[in-house]
Scaffold this active site. Structure first.
Site, PDB file in Angstrom:
ATOM      1  N   ALA A  40       4.438   4.603   3.941  1.00 59.08           N
ATOM      2  CA  ALA A  40       4.234   5.828   3.491  1.00 59.08           C
ATOM      3  C   ALA A  40       4.856   5.957   2.038  1.00 59.08           C
ATOM      4  O   ALA A  40       5.557   5.158   1.661  1.00 59.08           O
ATOM      5  CB  ALA A  40       4.679   6.942   4.075  1.00 59.08           C
TER       6      ALA A  40
ATOM      7  N   THR B 288       6.938   8.034   0.427  1.00 65.03           N
ATOM      8  CA  THR B 288       7.698   9.042   0.714  1.00 65.03           C
ATOM      9  C   THR B 288       8.574  10.023  -0.262  1.00 65.03           C
ATOM     10  O   THR B 288       9.711  10.691   0.091  1.00 65.03           O
ATOM     11  CB  THR B 288       8.879   8.732   1.779  1.00 65.03           C
ATOM     12  OG1 THR B 288       9.529   7.409   1.477  1.00 65.03           O
ATOM     13  CG2 THR B 288       8.061   8.064   3.166  1.00 65.03           C
TER      14      THR B 288
ATOM     15  N   TYR C 232       2.817  16.016  -1.603  1.00 66.47           N
ATOM     16  CA  TYR C 232       3.116  14.868  -0.568  1.00 66.47           C
ATOM     17  C   TYR C 232       2.616  15.276   0.962  1.00 66.47           C
ATOM     18  O   TYR C 232       2.028  14.783   1.329  1.00 66.47           O
ATOM     19  CB  TYR C 232       4.872  14.677  -0.469  1.00 66.47           C
ATOM     20  CG  TYR C 232       5.387  14.165   0.772  1.00 66.47           C
ATOM     21  CD1 TYR C 232       5.052  12.907   1.207  1.00 66.47           C
ATOM     22  CD2 TYR C 232       5.984  15.048   1.966  1.00 66.47           C
ATOM     23  CE1 TYR C 232       5.876  12.081   2.019  1.00 66.47           C
ATOM     24  CE2 TYR C 232       6.249  14.527   2.962  1.00 66.47           C
ATOM     25  CZ  TYR C 232       6.238  12.796   2.992  1.00 66.47           C
ATOM     26  OH  TYR C 232       6.618  12.237   4.641  1.00 66.47           O
TER      27      TYR C 232
HETATM   28  N1  LIG Z   1      12.093  10.612   5.640  1.00 68.61           N
HETATM   29  C1  LIG Z   1      11.899  11.780   6.179  1.00 68.61           C
HETATM   30  O1  LIG Z   1      12.481  12.553   6.104  1.00 68.61           O
HETATM   31  C2  LIG Z   1      10.507  11.808   7.075  1.00 68.61           C
HETATM   32  C3  LIG Z   1      10.077  13.348   7.343  1.00 68.61           C
HETATM   33  C4  LIG Z   1       9.032  13.372   8.070  1.00 68.61           C
HETATM   34  C5  LIG Z   1       7.919  12.166   8.066  1.00 68.61           C
HETATM   35  N2  LIG Z   1       8.297  11.060   7.487  1.00 68.61           N
HETATM   36  C6  LIG Z   1       7.449  10.053   7.697  1.00 68.61           C
HETATM   37  O2  LIG Z   1       7.943   9.043   8.359  1.00 68.61           O
HETATM   38  C7  LIG Z   1       7.371   7.890   8.121  1.00 68.61           C
HETATM   39  C8  LIG Z   1       8.392   6.938   7.727  1.00 68.61           C
HETATM   40  O3  LIG Z   1       9.240   7.242   6.912  1.00 68.61           O
HETATM   41  P1  LIG Z   1      10.608   6.560   6.376  1.00 68.61           P
HETATM   42  O4  LIG Z   1      11.565   7.618   6.429  1.00 68.61           O
HETATM   43  O5  LIG Z   1      10.828   5.196   7.442  1.00 68.61           O
HETATM   44  O6  LIG Z   1      10.248   6.204   4.894  1.00 68.61           O
HETATM   45  P2  LIG Z   1      10.805   4.921   4.114  1.00 68.61           P
HETATM   46  O7  LIG Z   1      12.212   4.512   4.235  1.00 68.61           O
HETATM   47  O8  LIG Z   1      10.473   5.416   2.724  1.00 68.61           O
HETATM   48  O9  LIG Z   1       9.825   3.819   4.449  1.00 68.61           O
HETATM   49  C9  LIG Z   1       8.408   3.707   3.948  1.00 68.61           C
HETATM   50  C10 LIG Z   1       8.097   2.422   3.980  1.00 68.61           C
HETATM   51  O10 LIG Z   1       6.694   2.362   3.399  1.00 68.61           O
HETATM   52  C11 LIG Z   1       6.525   1.050   2.616  1.00 68.61           C
HETATM   53  N3  LIG Z   1       5.407   1.355   1.720  1.00 68.61           N
HETATM   54  C12 LIG Z   1       5.228   2.096   0.621  1.00 68.61           C
HETATM   55  N4  LIG Z   1       4.137   1.930   0.085  1.00 68.61           N
HETATM   56  C13 LIG Z   1       3.388   0.667   0.719  1.00 68.61           C
HETATM   57  C14 LIG Z   1       2.169   0.097   0.926  1.00 68.61           C
HETATM   58  N5  LIG Z   1       1.152   0.493  -0.247  1.00 68.61           N
HETATM   59  N6  LIG Z   1       1.950  -0.848   1.591  1.00 68.61           N
HETATM   60  C15 LIG Z   1       2.643  -1.031   2.849  1.00 68.61           C
HETATM   61  N7  LIG Z   1       4.075  -0.589   2.601  1.00 68.61           N
HETATM   62  C16 LIG Z   1       4.342   0.487   2.047  1.00 68.61           C
HETATM   63  C17 LIG Z   1       7.584   1.308   1.876  1.00 68.61           C
HETATM   64  O11 LIG Z   1       8.012  -0.224   1.176  1.00 68.61           O
HETATM   65  P3  LIG Z   1       8.839  -0.151  -0.016  1.00 68.61           P
HETATM   66  O12 LIG Z   1      10.131   0.440  -0.136  1.00 68.61           O
HETATM   67  O13 LIG Z   1       8.871  -1.789  -0.489  1.00 68.61           O
HETATM   68  O14 LIG Z   1       7.837   0.351  -1.036  1.00 68.61           O
HETATM   69  C18 LIG Z   1       9.007   1.381   2.813  1.00 68.61           C
HETATM   70  O15 LIG Z   1       9.341   0.330   3.658  1.00 68.61           O
HETATM   71  C19 LIG Z   1       6.467   8.013   6.997  1.00 68.61           C
HETATM   72  O16 LIG Z   1       5.088   8.266   7.343  1.00 68.61           O
HETATM   73  C20 LIG Z   1       6.864   9.364   6.514  1.00 68.61           C
HETATM   74  O17 LIG Z   1       5.904  10.064   5.717  1.00 68.61           O
HETATM   75  C21 LIG Z   1       9.659  10.951   7.049  1.00 68.61           C
END
Ligand SMILES: NC(=O)c1ccc[n+]([C@@H]2O[C@H](COP(=O)([O-])OP(=O)(O)OC[C@H]3O[C@@H](n4cnc5c(N)ncnc54)[C@H](OP(=O)(O)O)[C@@H]3O)[C@@H](O)[C@H]2O)c1
Length: 285
Positions: free
Chosen positions: A59, A61, A124
């Site tokens: 995502a 994020t 977002y």
């Molecule tokens: N973190 C929160 O507090 C939170 C809260 C609610 C919901 N969520 C949701 O939970 C899910 C997981 O979030 P997370 O916290 O694990 O986020 P994260 O640590 O930011 O990881 C997101 C991953 O997506 C990858 N990514 C970005 N653009 C991409 C693309 N075009 N193709 C393939 N990969 C791509 C990033 O890679 P790079 O780093 O290499 O760009 C990163 O590894 C997401 O759907 C997010 O919206 C998160």
């Protein structure tokens, strides 16, 4: 059970790989391996692997950056989910997609049920809502909130760094939600997926907190496990004293009743899971 995980290098992607179900054969694709924004690359990858599940942990994020970079936010959080959904459908795979409490405006004052009215406050949240629609009705969509893991960028790791560097901290006390350990979320996603759930489900750890409460608990628990060696004062402030480009919901607690009915029990309380995560941080050194 063959599974493709996209966004495998993010905090949830890593947690999913560390909590694999026994019969899972996983291909973990980081952003370098597979850009989910590239429809052809997504289709070729899915054609080659023929997975039963496609779990999208990728995502855009960066909540604040999205306000000035909407095209990329919508491309990755919206359009790309459509590419994944089409590719999954073409090989009979189930898409598991992850969404956010930021699809809500935070004015309800009671926990948000999966069917509650969505009204995102920023780019977002809007882009993630677009992704939910693109995932389609045959997908499993798991909305979560306030995710942190022992690796990656998150509030807990930021607090640990600032608490070691600074003499005092001010933290927003009028945004209420539920901190959620990435490993707990990974367990919930695996269980919902293998139970065959489809539609929108909510998964967070149990309990509620403000960012201020969370920060105070991080300091207390980090002192207890020996990650921090001194306490600094932590003061509550209103959101108005910490302006950010993106508006955030004031109250975004999610109603998990339907999820608990499938899983048989609620997740552990957020503070219990915070303790487990901090022990993991200590062991990683
Ligand atoms: N973190 C929160 O507090 C939170 C809260 C609610 C919901 N969520 C949701 O939970 C899910 C997981 O979030 P997370 O916290 O694990 O986020 P994260 O640590 O930011 O990881 C997101 C991953 O997506 C990858 N990514 C970005 N653009 C991409 C693309 N075009 N193709 C393939 N990969 C791509 C990033 O890679 P790079 O780093 O290499 O760009 C990163 O590894 C997401 O759907 C997010 O919206 C998160």
């Amino acid at each position: 059970m063959k599974i493709l995980i996209t966004g495998a290098g993010g905090q949830l992607g890593l947690a999913l790989q560390s909590r694999l179900p026994a019969d899972a054969e996983v291909v973990a694709a980081t952003s370098a391996d597979l850009d989910i924004g590239n429809a052809d690359a997504v289709q070729s990858c899915v054609d080659a692997l023929q997975p039963q599940f496609l779990i999208n942990a990728a995502a855009y994020t960066a909540v604040d950056k999205a306000e000035s970079d909407p095209d990329n936010a919508f491309r990755i959080n919206g359009d790309a989910v459509g590419h994944l959904a089409r590719a999954a459908r073409s090989v009979g795979a189930r898409l598991v997609h992850v969404s956010t409490d930021f699809v809500f405006d935070g004015t309800a004052g009671i926990p948000y049920a999966p069917g509650a009215l969505t009204a995102p406050l920023g780019i977002y949240g809007e882009s993630k809502l677009r992704g939910e629609i693109a995932a389609g009705e045959d997908a499993l969509i798991v909305r979560t909130a306030w995710v942190y893991g022992s690796r990656g960028n998150n509030f807990v790791r930021t607090m640990l760094r600032l608490m070691a560097e600074r003499e005092e901290l001010r933290v927003v006390a009028d945004q209420i939600g539920t901190p959620t350990w990435a490993s707990s979320l990974a367990d919930g996603i695996w269980k919902l997926a293998t139970a065959g759930a489809t539609g929108v489900y909510h998964y967070t750890d149990s309990g509620v907190a403000s960012w201020y409460d969370f920060a105070v608990a991080i300091q207390e628990e980090a002192l207890a496990v020996g990650i921090l060696d001194r306490a600094i004062p932590v003061f509550p402030i209103p959101t108005s004293a910490y302006p950010t480009p993106a508006r955030r919901p004031h109250y975004s607690v999610l109603d998990k009743e339907a999820t608990i009915a499938v899983l048989g029990a609620p997740a552990a309380h957020w503070r219990t899971n915070l303790r487990l995560m901090l022990r993991e941080v200590r062991e990683q050194g």
